[in-house]
Design an enzyme around this catalytic site. Structure first.
Site, PDB file in Angstrom:
ATOM      1  CG  HIS A  55     -14.000  -3.869  37.104  1.00 28.40           C
ATOM      2  ND1 HIS A  55     -14.510  -3.561  38.834  1.00 28.40           N
ATOM      3  CD2 HIS A  55     -14.945  -5.604  37.121  1.00 28.40           C
ATOM      4  CE1 HIS A  55     -15.420  -4.444  38.295  1.00 28.40           C
ATOM      5  NE2 HIS A  55     -15.661  -5.349  37.664  1.00 28.40           N
ATOM      6  CB  SER A  56     -11.523  -6.563  37.268  1.00 22.74           C
ATOM      7  OG  SER A  56     -10.548  -8.098  38.302  1.00 22.74           O
ATOM      8  CG  MET A  57      -5.950  -7.356  34.528  1.00 22.97           C
ATOM      9  SD  MET A  57      -5.366  -8.695  32.979  1.00 22.97           S
ATOM     10  CE  MET A  57      -5.780  -7.363  31.240  1.00 22.97           C
TER      11      MET A  57
END
Length: 214
Positions: A55-57
């Site tokens: 998730h995200s980075m």
């Protein structure tokens, strides 16, 4: 996730340096260095069917780790790569949160609404966590994807319809980063949409785990 999938899979979680039991380890502020380290740790597991979730980075890291594992072993392909809450690696925005002062970093965290308000209001906890938080922002904001980079592993993109950091076009652009199957699922919510849709998301992961091995 680990509790939900424990009956059908072993769940390996990446603990970044500077956190919890690794709080004294040197920080990493470069996506490539992160991906090299994670890929090295995963090599003993390549004879097993794998699904990556980030998730995200973490979505970018999962992609870069998959790239490295595929480059090291021409026969390797994961069952699936779930890229959540992040625009495609080839889509850039000029972002410099890591250059802001501490108050500026906190404002960004509040905008994304992914951090417990009690933590954001606790100066001591924030002071301890800020170097690691700033390091994450530096790693992802300075990341640049290699031109034409793609994996064989199928990619499923998960995105919130009100994420201030990822538009639907930017999420759909993940399609160019796999030569395998591609799917995108849009959920109501912002950057941390997954908190309100855990059951649906875990069903998608479980379905990928039960699929045929490449």
């Amino acid at each position: 996730m680990s509790q939900t999938l424990s009956s059908s899979a072993d769940v390996l979680c990446v603990q970044y340096p500077g956190r919890q039991d690794r709080r004294h380890d040197a920080l990493i502020e470069n996506i490539g260095e992160y991906a090299d380290a994670i890929a090295a740790e995963l090599k003993p597991w390549l004879d097993l069917p794998l699904v990556f979730f980030g998730h995200s980075m973490g979505a970018v890291l999962a992609f870069e780790v998959t790239r490295r594992l595929e480059e090291a072993d021409a026969e390797f392909s994961a069952l699936a790569l779930f890229a959540s809450g992040r625009r495609a690696p080839s889509r850039y925005r000029e972002e410099n949160v890591h250059r802001r002062d501490d108050d500026g970093v906190v404002r960004e965290m509040k905008l994304l609404s992914g951090t417990d308000a009690r933590v954001l209001g606790n100066e001591e906890i924030l002071r301890m966590a800020m170097p690691a938080i700033r390091g994450d922002y530096k790693a992802i904001e300075t990341y640049r994807c290699a031109p034409g980079a793609a994996v064989r592993t199928p990619i499923t993109v998960l995105t919130g319809d009100n994420d201030p950091r990822t538009s639907l076009e930017e999420a759909t652009a993940w399609r160019s980063h796999t030569t395998g199957a591609f799917d995108i699922r849009v959920f109501p919510g912002g950057h941390f949409f997954l908190a309100g849709h855990q059951e649906q998301i875990m069903s998608l992961v479980a379905e990928a785990l039960s699929g045929p091995r490449p």
